[in-house]
Design an enzyme around this catalytic site. Structure first.
Site, PDB file in Angstrom:
ATOM      1  N   GLU A 287      -2.002   1.758   2.170  1.00 44.11           N
ATOM      2  CA  GLU A 287      -0.703   2.153   0.972  1.00 44.11           C
ATOM      3  C   GLU A 287      -0.138   1.438  -0.187  1.00 44.11           C
ATOM      4  O   GLU A 287      -1.490   1.183  -0.866  1.00 44.11           O
ATOM      5  CB  GLU A 287      -0.207   0.400   1.654  1.00 44.11           C
ATOM      6  CG  GLU A 287       0.407   0.308   2.730  1.00 44.11           C
ATOM      7  CD  GLU A 287       1.374  -0.750   2.891  1.00 44.11           C
ATOM      8  OE1 GLU A 287       1.587  -2.071   2.095  1.00 44.11           O
ATOM      9  OE2 GLU A 287       2.471  -1.254   3.912  1.00 44.11           O
TER      10      GLU A 287
ATOM     11  N   GLU B 127       2.370   1.360  10.797  1.00 49.15           N
ATOM     12  CA  GLU B 127       2.350   0.065  10.113  1.00 49.15           C
ATOM     13  C   GLU B 127       4.019   0.362  10.232  1.00 49.15           C
ATOM     14  O   GLU B 127       4.086   0.734   9.513  1.00 49.15           O
ATOM     15  CB  GLU B 127       1.449  -0.672   9.430  1.00 49.15           C
ATOM     16  CG  GLU B 127       1.372  -1.932   9.348  1.00 49.15           C
ATOM     17  CD  GLU B 127       0.403  -2.497   7.738  1.00 49.15           C
ATOM     18  OE1 GLU B 127       0.044  -1.635   7.378  1.00 49.15           O
ATOM     19  OE2 GLU B 127       1.761  -3.230   7.071  1.00 49.15           O
TER      20      GLU B 127
HETATM   21  C1  IDC Z   1      -0.377  -9.330   4.994  1.00 47.47           C
HETATM   22  C2  IDC Z   1      -0.980 -10.256   5.864  1.00 47.47           C
HETATM   23  C3  IDC Z   1      -1.450 -11.015   4.971  1.00 47.47           C
HETATM   24  C4  IDC Z   1      -1.777 -11.458   4.303  1.00 47.47           C
HETATM   25  C5  IDC Z   1      -1.933 -10.604   3.234  1.00 47.47           C
HETATM   26  C6  IDC Z   1      -2.414 -10.119   2.480  1.00 47.47           C
HETATM   27  O1  IDC Z   1       0.135 -10.394   6.650  1.00 47.47           O
HETATM   28  O2  IDC Z   1      -1.739 -12.527   6.293  1.00 47.47           O
HETATM   29  O3  IDC Z   1      -2.407 -12.299   3.601  1.00 47.47           O
HETATM   30  O4  IDC Z   1      -1.461  -9.212   3.702  1.00 47.47           O
HETATM   31  O5  IDC Z   1      -3.802  -9.209   2.143  1.00 47.47           O
HETATM   32  C7  IDC Z   1       1.873  -5.271   4.419  1.00 47.47           C
HETATM   33  C8  IDC Z   1      -0.330  -4.452   4.666  1.00 47.47           C
HETATM   34  C9  IDC Z   1      -0.699  -5.217   5.242  1.00 47.47           C
HETATM   35  C10 IDC Z   1      -0.241  -6.533   4.455  1.00 47.47           C
HETATM   36  C11 IDC Z   1       1.366  -6.874   5.573  1.00 47.47           C
HETATM   37  C12 IDC Z   1       2.332  -7.899   5.168  1.00 47.47           C
HETATM   38  O6  IDC Z   1      -0.081  -3.334   4.625  1.00 47.47           O
HETATM   39  O7  IDC Z   1      -1.407  -5.634   4.442  1.00 47.47           O
HETATM   40  O8  IDC Z   1      -0.727  -7.269   5.614  1.00 47.47           O
HETATM   41  N1  IDC Z   1       2.295  -5.762   4.578  1.00 47.47           N
HETATM   42  O9  IDC Z   1       2.254  -8.558   3.569  1.00 47.47           O
HETATM   43  N2  IDC Z   1       2.496  -3.123   3.824  1.00 47.47           N
HETATM   44  C13 IDC Z   1       3.465  -4.420   4.070  1.00 47.47           C
HETATM   45  C14 IDC Z   1       3.465  -5.394   4.073  1.00 47.47           C
END
Ligand code: IDC
Length: 464
Positions: free
Chosen positions: A290, A382
Protein backbone atom coordinates in the site's frame (compact mmCIF):
# COMPACT_ATOMS: atom_id res chain seq x y z
CA UNK A 1 -27.60 -39.68 -11.23
CA UNK A 2 -25.04 -42.44 -10.94
CA UNK A 3 -25.06 -41.93 -7.21
CA UNK A 4 -28.85 -42.06 -7.00
CA UNK A 5 -29.01 -45.34 -8.87
CA UNK A 6 -26.34 -46.80 -6.64
CA UNK A 7 -28.26 -45.81 -3.50
CA UNK A 8 -31.50 -47.11 -4.97
CA UNK A 9 -29.90 -50.48 -5.56
CA UNK A 10 -28.38 -50.81 -2.13
CA UNK A 11 -31.17 -49.47 0.08
CA UNK A 12 -34.37 -49.86 -1.84
CA UNK A 13 -36.41 -50.11 1.32
CA UNK A 14 -35.18 -46.78 2.66
CA UNK A 15 -35.90 -45.02 -0.59
CA UNK A 16 -38.92 -47.16 -1.39
CA UNK A 17 -41.37 -44.30 -1.26
CA UNK A 18 -39.40 -41.95 -3.43
CA UNK A 19 -38.37 -44.56 -5.97
CA UNK A 20 -42.07 -45.38 -6.49
CA UNK A 21 -42.41 -41.91 -7.93
CA UNK A 22 -39.78 -42.73 -10.56
CA UNK A 23 -36.02 -42.25 -10.44
CA UNK A 24 -36.08 -38.78 -11.96
CA UNK A 25 -38.23 -37.47 -9.12
CA UNK A 26 -36.05 -39.02 -6.42
CA UNK A 27 -34.03 -36.05 -5.22
CA UNK A 28 -31.22 -37.05 -2.89
CA UNK A 29 -31.59 -35.40 0.48
CA UNK A 30 -29.37 -35.35 3.53
CA UNK A 31 -27.58 -32.99 5.81
CA UNK A 32 -25.24 -32.72 8.71
CA UNK A 33 -25.19 -30.09 11.45
CA UNK A 34 -22.28 -29.36 13.77
CA UNK A 35 -23.42 -27.35 16.76
CA UNK A 36 -20.70 -25.95 19.01
CA UNK A 37 -21.18 -23.86 22.14
CA UNK A 38 -18.28 -21.46 21.78
CA UNK A 39 -18.76 -19.40 24.88
CA UNK A 40 -21.02 -19.51 27.90
CA UNK A 41 -21.64 -17.16 30.78
CA UNK A 42 -24.27 -16.82 33.46
CA UNK A 43 -27.61 -17.14 31.66
CA UNK A 44 -26.13 -16.60 28.20
CA UNK A 45 -24.11 -18.37 25.55
CA UNK A 46 -22.83 -18.18 21.99
CA UNK A 47 -23.00 -21.07 19.53
CA UNK A 48 -21.70 -21.81 16.04
CA UNK A 49 -23.82 -23.94 13.72
CA UNK A 50 -22.22 -25.44 10.64
CA UNK A 51 -24.67 -26.79 8.08
CA UNK A 52 -23.51 -29.23 5.39
CA UNK A 53 -25.84 -30.19 2.56
CA UNK A 54 -25.28 -33.85 1.68
CA UNK A 55 -28.11 -34.10 -0.83
CA UNK A 56 -28.78 -32.52 -4.19
CA UNK A 57 -28.13 -28.78 -4.42
CA UNK A 58 -30.73 -26.63 -2.67
CA UNK A 59 -31.68 -23.07 -3.45
CA UNK A 60 -33.27 -21.79 -0.28
CA UNK A 61 -33.34 -23.61 3.04
CA UNK A 62 -34.73 -23.58 6.56
CA UNK A 63 -32.84 -25.22 9.41
CA UNK A 64 -34.81 -26.19 12.52
CA UNK A 65 -34.22 -27.81 15.85
CA UNK A 66 -36.02 -28.17 19.15
CA UNK A 67 -34.26 -27.49 22.43
CA UNK A 68 -34.36 -30.66 24.51
CA UNK A 69 -35.33 -28.94 27.76
CA UNK A 70 -37.05 -25.90 26.31
CA UNK A 71 -34.84 -23.58 28.37
CA UNK A 72 -33.01 -21.73 25.59
CA UNK A 73 -33.84 -18.75 23.39
CA UNK A 74 -32.06 -17.30 20.38
CA UNK A 75 -31.28 -13.66 21.20
CA UNK A 76 -29.34 -12.52 18.17
CA UNK A 77 -28.02 -14.51 15.23
CA UNK A 78 -25.98 -13.98 12.09
CA UNK A 79 -25.70 -15.40 8.57
CA UNK A 80 -29.43 -16.37 8.63
CA UNK A 81 -32.81 -14.94 9.57
CA UNK A 82 -33.58 -16.35 12.99
CA UNK A 83 -36.84 -16.98 14.79
CA UNK A 84 -38.13 -19.10 17.62
CA UNK A 85 -41.55 -20.53 18.31
CA UNK A 86 -41.95 -22.27 21.66
CA UNK A 87 -38.85 -24.40 22.00
CA UNK A 88 -38.27 -24.70 18.22
CA UNK A 89 -35.59 -22.48 16.68
CA UNK A 90 -35.47 -21.75 12.93
CA UNK A 91 -32.77 -20.27 10.76
CA UNK A 92 -33.68 -19.32 7.20
CA UNK A 93 -31.06 -18.58 4.56
CA UNK A 94 -30.12 -15.03 3.71
CA UNK A 95 -29.60 -14.08 0.10
CA UNK A 96 -25.90 -14.86 -0.23
CA UNK A 97 -26.03 -18.34 1.33
CA UNK A 98 -29.30 -19.38 -0.32
CA UNK A 99 -27.60 -21.94 -2.56
CA UNK A 100 -25.94 -24.95 -1.00
CA UNK A 101 -24.27 -27.25 -3.49
CA UNK A 102 -23.87 -30.94 -2.76
CA UNK A 103 -21.25 -30.95 -0.01
CA UNK A 104 -21.69 -27.18 0.39
CA UNK A 105 -21.49 -25.70 3.87
CA UNK A 106 -22.53 -22.52 5.57
CA UNK A 107 -21.57 -21.29 9.03
CA UNK A 108 -24.22 -19.66 11.19
CA UNK A 109 -24.09 -18.49 14.74
CA UNK A 110 -26.07 -16.82 17.45
CA UNK A 111 -26.07 -15.64 21.00
CA UNK A 112 -28.75 -17.11 23.22
CA UNK A 113 -30.10 -17.08 26.73
CA UNK A 114 -30.72 -20.17 28.81
CA UNK A 115 -32.09 -21.49 32.07
CA UNK A 116 -31.13 -24.97 33.26
CA UNK A 117 -28.19 -26.93 31.92
CA UNK A 118 -28.08 -25.64 28.32
CA UNK A 119 -28.00 -29.10 26.68
CA UNK A 120 -27.19 -29.14 22.97
CA UNK A 121 -30.01 -29.95 20.57
CA UNK A 122 -29.56 -33.41 19.10
CA UNK A 123 -32.03 -33.47 16.20
CA UNK A 124 -31.92 -31.01 13.30
CA UNK A 125 -33.88 -30.74 10.07
CA UNK A 126 -33.03 -28.96 6.84
CA UNK A 127 -36.06 -28.26 4.68
CA UNK A 128 -37.92 -30.81 6.78
CA UNK A 129 -35.39 -33.62 6.26
CA UNK A 130 -33.65 -35.03 9.35
CA UNK A 131 -29.93 -34.21 9.43
CA UNK A 132 -28.46 -37.61 10.16
CA UNK A 133 -25.09 -36.86 8.59
CA UNK A 134 -25.75 -39.04 5.57
CA UNK A 135 -27.85 -39.18 2.43
CA UNK A 136 -31.35 -40.57 2.72
CA UNK A 137 -30.49 -42.06 6.11
CA UNK A 138 -27.79 -44.36 4.71
CA UNK A 139 -24.17 -43.87 3.77
CA UNK A 140 -23.91 -44.06 -0.02
CA UNK A 141 -21.69 -46.86 -1.31
CA UNK A 142 -18.45 -45.69 -2.89
CA UNK A 143 -18.82 -44.76 -6.55
CA UNK A 144 -17.42 -47.77 -8.45
CA UNK A 145 -16.41 -45.58 -11.38
CA UNK A 146 -15.28 -42.18 -10.15
CA UNK A 147 -15.05 -39.80 -13.07
CA UNK A 148 -13.52 -36.50 -12.00
CA UNK A 149 -14.30 -34.79 -15.33
CA UNK A 150 -13.47 -31.18 -16.06
CA UNK A 151 -13.83 -28.67 -13.28
CA UNK A 152 -12.56 -30.88 -10.50
CA UNK A 153 -9.10 -30.95 -9.03
CA UNK A 154 -7.26 -28.20 -7.21
CA UNK A 155 -7.26 -24.55 -8.32
CA UNK A 156 -3.65 -24.78 -9.55
CA UNK A 157 -4.28 -28.24 -11.06
CA UNK A 158 -7.12 -26.88 -13.18
CA UNK A 159 -5.87 -23.41 -14.04
CA UNK A 160 -2.10 -23.91 -14.25
CA UNK A 161 0.14 -20.94 -15.01
CA UNK A 162 -1.89 -17.73 -14.88
CA UNK A 163 -1.53 -14.76 -17.20
CA UNK A 164 -3.18 -11.43 -17.73
CA UNK A 165 -5.41 -11.25 -20.80
CA UNK A 166 -7.04 -7.91 -21.51
CA UNK A 167 -8.38 -6.69 -18.18
CA UNK A 168 -8.78 -10.23 -16.84
CA UNK A 169 -6.78 -12.77 -14.94
CA UNK A 170 -6.77 -15.83 -17.21
CA UNK A 171 -5.93 -19.47 -16.77
CA UNK A 172 -3.88 -21.82 -18.95
CA UNK A 173 -6.82 -22.03 -21.38
CA UNK A 174 -6.86 -18.24 -21.77
CA UNK A 175 -10.21 -18.06 -20.03
CA UNK A 176 -10.98 -15.41 -17.36
CA UNK A 177 -11.10 -16.68 -13.80
CA UNK A 178 -11.66 -15.31 -10.33
CA UNK A 179 -9.50 -16.48 -7.41
CA UNK A 180 -11.00 -16.20 -3.94
CA UNK A 181 -8.83 -16.54 -0.87
CA UNK A 182 -7.31 -15.24 2.31
CA UNK A 183 -4.34 -13.17 3.37
CA UNK A 184 -2.14 -13.95 6.32
CA UNK A 185 -1.66 -11.32 8.99
CA UNK A 186 1.94 -10.14 9.37
CA UNK A 187 3.97 -13.35 9.35
CA UNK A 188 6.40 -11.81 11.86
CA UNK A 189 3.59 -11.86 14.44
CA UNK A 190 1.25 -14.69 13.44
CA UNK A 191 3.57 -17.46 12.26
CA UNK A 192 1.82 -19.84 14.67
CA UNK A 193 -1.31 -19.57 12.50
CA UNK A 194 0.37 -21.01 9.38
CA UNK A 195 0.93 -24.72 9.75
CA UNK A 196 -0.20 -27.95 8.12
CA UNK A 197 -3.53 -28.04 9.97
CA UNK A 198 -4.48 -24.45 9.18
CA UNK A 199 -3.41 -24.74 5.54
CA UNK A 200 -5.37 -28.01 5.23
CA UNK A 201 -8.45 -26.21 6.56
CA UNK A 202 -7.92 -23.34 4.14
CA UNK A 203 -7.58 -25.64 1.13
CA UNK A 204 -10.11 -28.33 1.97
CA UNK A 205 -12.66 -26.74 4.22
CA UNK A 206 -12.63 -23.17 2.92
CA UNK A 207 -11.83 -24.41 -0.60
CA UNK A 208 -9.63 -21.37 -0.94
CA UNK A 209 -7.88 -20.76 -4.26
CA UNK A 210 -5.33 -18.37 -2.91
CA UNK A 211 -3.03 -17.83 0.07
CA UNK A 212 -1.54 -14.34 0.31
CA UNK A 213 1.67 -14.20 2.32
CA UNK A 214 1.91 -10.77 3.96
CA UNK A 215 5.60 -10.25 4.61
CA UNK A 216 5.90 -6.88 6.32
CA UNK A 217 9.16 -5.13 5.50
CA UNK A 218 9.17 -2.83 8.54
CA UNK A 219 7.55 -3.38 11.98
CA UNK A 220 9.97 -6.22 12.91
CA UNK A 221 9.62 -7.75 9.46
CA UNK A 222 11.97 -8.49 6.54
CA UNK A 223 14.44 -5.67 7.25
CA UNK A 224 15.38 -7.31 10.56
CA UNK A 225 16.25 -10.71 9.06
CA UNK A 226 16.20 -10.86 5.25
CA UNK A 227 17.41 -14.46 4.95
CA UNK A 228 15.02 -15.75 7.62
CA UNK A 229 11.94 -14.05 6.14
CA UNK A 230 12.86 -15.10 2.60
CA UNK A 231 13.04 -18.70 3.67
CA UNK A 232 9.75 -18.52 5.57
CA UNK A 233 8.00 -17.07 2.55
CA UNK A 234 9.41 -19.88 0.40
CA UNK A 235 8.17 -22.51 2.79
CA UNK A 236 4.66 -21.00 2.74
CA UNK A 237 4.77 -21.04 -1.07
CA UNK A 238 5.55 -24.77 -0.88
CA UNK A 239 2.74 -25.40 1.61
CA UNK A 240 0.25 -23.67 -0.69
CA UNK A 241 1.61 -25.54 -3.72
CA UNK A 242 1.27 -28.91 -1.96
CA UNK A 243 -2.44 -28.15 -1.54
CA UNK A 244 -3.05 -26.81 -5.05
CA UNK A 245 -3.46 -23.18 -3.97
CA UNK A 246 -1.95 -20.08 -5.55
CA UNK A 247 0.53 -18.25 -3.32
CA UNK A 248 0.80 -14.48 -3.49
CA UNK A 249 4.12 -13.12 -2.25
CA UNK A 250 3.21 -9.75 -0.74
CA UNK A 251 6.07 -7.34 -0.06
CA UNK A 252 4.00 -5.69 2.63
CA UNK A 253 5.22 -2.12 2.66
CA UNK A 254 3.02 0.17 4.72
CA UNK A 255 5.03 2.69 6.75
CA UNK A 256 6.88 4.49 5.28
CA UNK A 257 4.46 4.78 2.39
CA UNK A 258 6.97 5.48 -0.38
CA UNK A 259 7.96 2.07 -1.77
CA UNK A 260 11.22 3.59 -3.03
CA UNK A 261 12.38 3.64 0.58
CA UNK A 262 12.62 -0.16 0.25
CA UNK A 263 13.78 -0.31 -3.38
CA UNK A 264 17.09 -2.04 -2.68
CA UNK A 265 15.47 -4.52 -0.30
CA UNK A 266 12.76 -5.23 -2.88
CA UNK A 267 15.35 -5.96 -5.57
CA UNK A 268 17.28 -8.31 -3.29
CA UNK A 269 14.18 -10.09 -2.04
CA UNK A 270 12.45 -10.52 -5.39
CA UNK A 271 15.64 -11.64 -7.16
CA UNK A 272 15.88 -14.41 -4.61
CA UNK A 273 12.25 -15.59 -4.42
CA UNK A 274 11.75 -15.33 -8.18
CA UNK A 275 14.82 -17.46 -8.90
CA UNK A 276 13.85 -20.02 -6.31
CA UNK A 277 10.19 -20.29 -7.42
CA UNK A 278 10.51 -19.71 -11.17
CA UNK A 279 9.47 -23.22 -12.16
CA UNK A 280 6.34 -23.18 -10.02
CA UNK A 281 2.95 -22.37 -11.50
CA UNK A 282 1.34 -21.16 -8.30
CA UNK A 283 3.27 -17.96 -7.55
CA UNK A 284 1.97 -14.40 -7.97
CA UNK A 285 4.17 -11.47 -6.96
CA UNK A 286 2.80 -8.34 -5.26
CA UNK A 287 5.60 -5.80 -5.20
CA UNK A 288 4.24 -3.09 -2.85
CA UNK A 289 1.27 -3.53 -0.56
CA UNK A 290 0.00 0.00 0.00
CA UNK A 291 1.92 3.02 -1.25
CA UNK A 292 0.73 6.10 0.63
CA UNK A 293 1.73 9.75 0.80
CA UNK A 294 3.48 9.32 -2.53
CA UNK A 295 2.68 10.14 -6.16
CA UNK A 296 1.72 7.66 -8.84
CA UNK A 297 4.82 8.69 -10.76
CA UNK A 298 7.03 7.57 -7.86
CA UNK A 299 5.16 4.25 -7.56
CA UNK A 300 5.45 3.66 -11.31
CA UNK A 301 9.16 4.38 -11.15
CA UNK A 302 9.57 1.81 -8.35
CA UNK A 303 7.56 -0.78 -10.31
CA UNK A 304 9.63 -0.28 -13.44
CA UNK A 305 12.78 -1.10 -11.48
CA UNK A 306 11.48 -4.10 -9.53
CA UNK A 307 9.52 -5.83 -12.32
CA UNK A 308 12.59 -6.44 -14.54
CA UNK A 309 14.36 -8.09 -11.59
CA UNK A 310 11.50 -10.59 -11.26
CA UNK A 311 11.19 -11.08 -15.03
CA UNK A 312 14.90 -11.88 -15.33
CA UNK A 313 14.39 -14.91 -13.10
CA UNK A 314 10.72 -15.80 -13.61
CA UNK A 315 9.57 -14.43 -16.98
CA UNK A 316 5.96 -15.65 -17.03
CA UNK A 317 4.54 -14.88 -13.57
CA UNK A 318 1.76 -12.37 -12.95
CA UNK A 319 2.98 -9.30 -11.03
CA UNK A 320 0.75 -6.91 -9.11
CA UNK A 321 1.52 -3.24 -8.61
CA UNK A 322 0.13 -1.28 -5.65
CA UNK A 323 -1.62 2.01 -6.36
CA UNK A 324 -1.76 5.47 -4.81
CA UNK A 325 -3.58 6.17 -1.55
CA UNK A 326 -3.21 2.74 0.15
CA UNK A 327 -3.90 0.91 -3.13
CA UNK A 328 -7.17 2.75 -3.69
CA UNK A 329 -6.31 3.71 -7.29
CA UNK A 330 -5.82 7.16 -5.81
CA UNK A 331 -9.36 7.60 -4.44
CA UNK A 332 -8.21 7.93 -0.82
CA UNK A 333 -6.03 10.86 -1.98
CA UNK A 334 -8.90 12.51 -3.84
CA UNK A 335 -7.68 11.24 -7.20
CA UNK A 336 -8.95 8.36 -9.34
CA UNK A 337 -7.94 5.64 -11.80
CA UNK A 338 -7.27 8.02 -14.69
CA UNK A 339 -3.73 8.67 -13.45
CA UNK A 340 -2.96 4.98 -14.03
CA UNK A 341 -4.99 4.62 -17.23
CA UNK A 342 -3.18 7.63 -18.70
CA UNK A 343 0.26 6.61 -17.46
CA UNK A 344 0.42 2.83 -17.04
CA UNK A 345 3.44 0.89 -15.85
CA UNK A 346 5.61 0.01 -18.80
CA UNK A 347 5.44 -3.78 -18.48
CA UNK A 348 3.26 -6.66 -19.61
CA UNK A 349 1.48 -9.38 -17.66
CA UNK A 350 0.80 -7.08 -14.71
CA UNK A 351 -2.27 -6.11 -12.71
CA UNK A 352 -3.03 -3.23 -10.36
CA UNK A 353 -4.02 -3.62 -6.70
CA UNK A 354 -7.25 -2.23 -5.31
CA UNK A 355 -7.89 -2.41 -1.54
CA UNK A 356 -10.97 -1.50 0.49
CA UNK A 357 -12.35 -1.89 4.00
CA UNK A 358 -16.11 -2.35 3.76
CA UNK A 359 -17.12 -0.30 6.81
CA UNK A 360 -15.02 2.68 5.64
CA UNK A 361 -15.15 2.49 1.85
CA UNK A 362 -18.49 2.33 0.14
CA UNK A 363 -20.31 3.65 -2.92
CA UNK A 364 -17.68 6.01 -4.37
CA UNK A 365 -15.03 3.28 -4.04
CA UNK A 366 -17.35 0.73 -5.63
CA UNK A 367 -18.07 3.16 -8.47
CA UNK A 368 -14.35 3.65 -9.03
CA UNK A 369 -13.71 -0.07 -9.11
CA UNK A 370 -16.55 -0.71 -11.56
CA UNK A 371 -15.35 2.05 -13.87
CA UNK A 372 -11.68 1.10 -13.63
CA UNK A 373 -12.39 -2.60 -14.22
CA UNK A 374 -13.27 -1.87 -17.83
CA UNK A 375 -9.84 -0.35 -18.45
CA UNK A 376 -7.31 -1.91 -16.07
CA UNK A 377 -6.57 -5.46 -14.89
CA UNK A 378 -7.40 -5.29 -11.17
CA UNK A 379 -6.78 -7.62 -8.26
CA UNK A 380 -8.20 -6.99 -4.78
CA UNK A 381 -5.12 -8.32 -3.02
CA UNK A 382 -6.45 -7.17 0.36
CA UNK A 383 -9.79 -6.11 1.79
CA UNK A 384 -11.55 -6.17 5.13
CA UNK A 385 -15.18 -6.50 6.18
CA UNK A 386 -14.55 -3.93 8.93
CA UNK A 387 -13.10 -0.43 9.17
CA UNK A 388 -9.71 0.57 7.72
CA UNK A 389 -8.16 0.20 11.18
CA UNK A 390 -8.74 -3.56 10.89
CA UNK A 391 -11.21 -3.31 13.81
CA UNK A 392 -14.67 -2.00 14.62
CA UNK A 393 -17.93 -3.68 13.75
CA UNK A 394 -18.19 -5.80 10.63
CA UNK A 395 -20.34 -4.03 8.04
CA UNK A 396 -22.26 -6.95 6.62
CA UNK A 397 -24.33 -5.03 4.09
CA UNK A 398 -21.32 -3.26 2.61
CA UNK A 399 -19.20 -6.44 2.67
CA UNK A 400 -21.87 -8.40 0.82
CA UNK A 401 -22.30 -5.57 -1.71
CA UNK A 402 -18.54 -5.64 -2.31
CA UNK A 403 -18.32 -9.42 -2.61
CA UNK A 404 -21.25 -9.49 -5.01
CA UNK A 405 -19.58 -6.80 -7.11
CA UNK A 406 -16.25 -8.67 -7.18
CA UNK A 407 -18.03 -11.88 -8.21
CA UNK A 408 -19.93 -10.06 -10.92
CA UNK A 409 -16.76 -8.45 -12.31
CA UNK A 410 -14.72 -11.66 -11.81
CA UNK A 411 -12.18 -9.76 -9.78
CA UNK A 412 -9.96 -11.94 -7.62
CA UNK A 413 -9.62 -11.20 -3.92
CA UNK A 414 -7.85 -12.00 -0.66
CA UNK A 415 -9.38 -11.12 2.70
CA UNK A 416 -7.46 -9.63 5.63
CA UNK A 417 -6.84 -11.88 7.69
CA UNK A 418 -6.52 -15.64 8.09
CA UNK A 419 -5.38 -15.23 11.68
CA UNK A 420 -6.55 -15.13 15.27
CA UNK A 421 -5.53 -11.51 15.84
CA UNK A 422 -7.57 -9.79 18.52
CA UNK A 423 -9.36 -7.56 15.99
CA UNK A 424 -12.61 -7.99 14.09
CA UNK A 425 -10.96 -8.37 10.66
CA UNK A 426 -9.43 -11.69 11.78
CA UNK A 427 -11.24 -14.84 10.67
CA UNK A 428 -10.50 -16.79 13.85
CA UNK A 429 -11.22 -16.01 17.47
CA UNK A 430 -8.24 -15.08 19.65
CA UNK A 431 -6.41 -18.19 20.85
CA UNK A 432 -7.48 -20.40 17.93
CA UNK A 433 -3.91 -20.69 16.64
CA UNK A 434 -2.78 -22.09 19.99
CA UNK A 435 -4.86 -25.19 19.23
CA UNK A 436 -5.28 -27.47 16.24
CA UNK A 437 -8.94 -26.92 15.32
CA UNK A 438 -9.26 -24.58 12.33
CA UNK A 439 -12.37 -26.26 10.94
CA UNK A 440 -15.29 -26.09 13.30
CA UNK A 441 -17.66 -23.16 13.08
CA UNK A 442 -16.98 -22.37 16.73
CA UNK A 443 -13.51 -21.01 16.00
CA UNK A 444 -14.72 -18.48 13.43
CA UNK A 445 -15.45 -14.82 14.02
CA UNK A 446 -18.39 -13.17 12.33
CA UNK A 447 -16.07 -12.03 9.54
CA UNK A 448 -14.51 -15.48 9.25
CA UNK A 449 -17.92 -17.12 8.96
CA UNK A 450 -18.97 -14.72 6.21
CA UNK A 451 -15.76 -15.18 4.24
CA UNK A 452 -15.70 -18.93 4.63
CA UNK A 453 -19.27 -19.18 3.38
CA UNK A 454 -18.39 -17.05 0.34
CA UNK A 455 -15.04 -18.61 -0.53
CA UNK A 456 -16.13 -22.23 -0.11
CA UNK A 457 -18.85 -22.17 -2.78
CA UNK A 458 -17.82 -24.18 -5.85
CA UNK A 459 -15.48 -22.52 -8.32
CA UNK A 460 -16.56 -22.46 -11.94
CA UNK A 461 -13.16 -22.44 -13.62
CA UNK A 462 -13.60 -22.69 -17.39
CA UNK A 463 -11.48 -25.35 -19.11
CA UNK A 464 -10.64 -26.05 -22.74
C1 IDC B 1 -3.09 -3.74 10.34
C2 IDC B 1 -3.30 -4.90 11.28
C3 IDC B 1 -3.00 -4.46 12.70
C4 IDC B 1 -1.60 -3.87 12.72
C5 IDC B 1 -1.47 -2.73 11.69
C6 IDC B 1 -0.08 -2.15 11.60
O1 IDC B 1 -4.62 -5.39 11.14
O2 IDC B 1 -3.09 -5.56 13.57
O3 IDC B 1 -1.35 -3.34 13.99
O4 IDC B 1 -1.80 -3.24 10.42
O5 IDC B 1 0.81 -3.05 11.09
C7 IDC B 1 -4.11 -2.13 5.66
C8 IDC B 1 -2.77 -2.75 5.70
C9 IDC B 1 -2.68 -3.76 6.81
C10 IDC B 1 -3.44 -3.29 8.03
C11 IDC B 1 -4.91 -3.23 7.66
C12 IDC B 1 -5.85 -2.86 8.83
O6 IDC B 1 -2.38 -3.33 4.46
O7 IDC B 1 -1.30 -3.95 7.11
O8 IDC B 1 -3.27 -4.25 9.04
N1 IDC B 1 -5.07 -2.29 6.57
O9 IDC B 1 -5.51 -1.61 9.34
N2 IDC B 1 -4.56 -1.28 4.75
C13 IDC B 1 -5.79 -0.87 5.10
C14 IDC B 1 -6.15 -1.51 6.26
Amino acid sequence: MKRLLAIGASCATVLGLTTLAGPQAAAATGCRVDYTITNQWSGGFQAGVKVTNLGDPVSGWVLKWTWPDGGQKVVQGWNATWSQSGSTASATNVDWNRTLATGGTTDLGFTGSFTGANPKPTAFTLNGVACTGSIGGEEPPPDPDPDPGPGTGTPVGINGQLKVCGVNLCNQYNRPIQLRGMSTHGIQWFGKCYNNASLDALAQDWKSDLFRIAMYVQESGYETDPAGFTSRVNSYVDMAEARGMYAMIDFHTLTPGDPNYNLDRAKTFFASVAARNAAKKNVIYEIANEPNGVSWTAIKNYAEQVIPVIRAADPDAVIIVGTRGWSSLGVSDGSNETEVVDNPVNATNIMYAFHFYAASHKDNYRATLSRAATKLPLFVTEFGTVSATGGGAMDRASSVAWLDLLDQLKISYANWTYSDANESSAAFKPGTCNGSDYSSSGVLTESGALLKSRISTPDTFPVG
